[in-house]
Design a protein around this motif. Structure first.
Motif, mmCIF file in Angstrom:
data_model
loop_
_atom_site.group_PDB
_atom_site.id
_atom_site.type_symbol
_atom_site.label_atom_id
_atom_site.label_comp_id
_atom_site.label_asym_id
_atom_site.label_seq_id
_atom_site.Cartn_x
_atom_site.Cartn_y
_atom_site.Cartn_z
ATOM 1 N N UNK A 269 66.939 49.360 60.148
ATOM 2 C CA UNK A 269 68.038 49.478 61.093
ATOM 3 C C UNK A 269 67.747 50.554 62.135
ATOM 4 N N UNK A 270 67.864 50.169 63.408
ATOM 5 C CA UNK A 270 67.706 51.119 64.493
ATOM 6 C C UNK A 270 66.275 51.392 64.923
ATOM 7 N N UNK A 271 65.303 50.676 64.375
ATOM 8 C CA UNK A 271 63.900 50.919 64.695
ATOM 9 C C UNK A 271 63.211 49.652 65.180
ATOM 10 N N UNK A 272 62.256 49.830 66.097
ATOM 11 C CA UNK A 272 61.362 48.747 66.489
ATOM 12 C C UNK A 272 59.937 49.213 66.249
ATOM 13 N N UNK A 273 59.037 48.264 66.096
ATOM 14 C CA UNK A 273 57.607 48.556 65.946
ATOM 15 C C UNK A 273 56.859 47.304 66.361
ATOM 16 N N UNK A 274 55.599 47.458 66.695
ATOM 17 C CA UNK A 274 54.821 46.284 67.048
ATOM 18 C C UNK A 274 53.410 46.624 67.437
ATOM 19 N N UNK A 275 52.695 45.573 67.803
ATOM 20 C CA UNK A 275 51.316 45.684 68.272
ATOM 21 C C UNK A 275 51.264 45.097 69.671
ATOM 22 N N UNK A 276 50.771 45.884 70.610
ATOM 23 C CA UNK A 276 50.520 45.401 71.964
ATOM 24 C C UNK A 276 49.027 45.069 72.033
ATOM 25 N N UNK A 277 48.513 44.592 73.168
ATOM 26 C CA UNK A 277 47.102 44.204 73.198
ATOM 27 C C UNK A 277 46.133 45.320 72.801
#
Length: 130
Positions: free
Chosen positions: A52-60
């Motif tokens: 809850x309240x967080x984002x995360x990811x992989x960009x190029x």
């Protein structure tokens, strides 16, 4: 008596549903960007909502994260941070981060997530298969 009221309040807070995007898009789902501003996206770019309240990811080129605490269907990234590796797609990554910071609405429909803004920008993601 005060202790009972405090414990009751604590219990009610613990039972509150997640009203951010993670409560609708799932904390276990990885969303892959397939289209941005009407253009197909080739390099793998992902977005997750790990809690809850967080984002995360992989960009190029880099992994990223940040906060997203407004209630669904609103969307607003705050405190976006990323690692600092260079690669040939660094310009695309910068464009993606700028678009991600500019969206203000989210829509989850099955295996599709659409982030958009009032100017007509859309980021379209599809849930990746496990």
């Amino acid at each position: 008596m005060m202790r009972a009221v405090f414990l009751l309040g604590l219990g009610l807070t613990a039972c509150q549903p997640d009203e951010t995007i993670s409560g609708y898009a799932g904390t276990e789902t990885t969303w892959r960007l397939v289209e941005a501003a009407g253009q197909p996206i080739g390099p793998r770019i992902t977005l997750r909502f790990p809690e809850e309240g967080q984002i995360a990811g992989e960009a190029p080129c880099n992994s990223y994260g940040g906060a997203q605490t407004v209630p669904y269907p609103w969307f607003a990234v705050q405190d976006l941070v990323s690692t600092r590796a260079a690669c040939p797609d660094l310009e695309l990554e910068g464009t993606y981060f700028a678009m991600l910071m500019s969206v203000s609405l989210a829509e989850v429909a099955g295996d599709t997530l659409i982030l958009s803004n009032e100017a007509g920008l859309q980021l379209v993601y599809r849930a990746e298969a496990d």
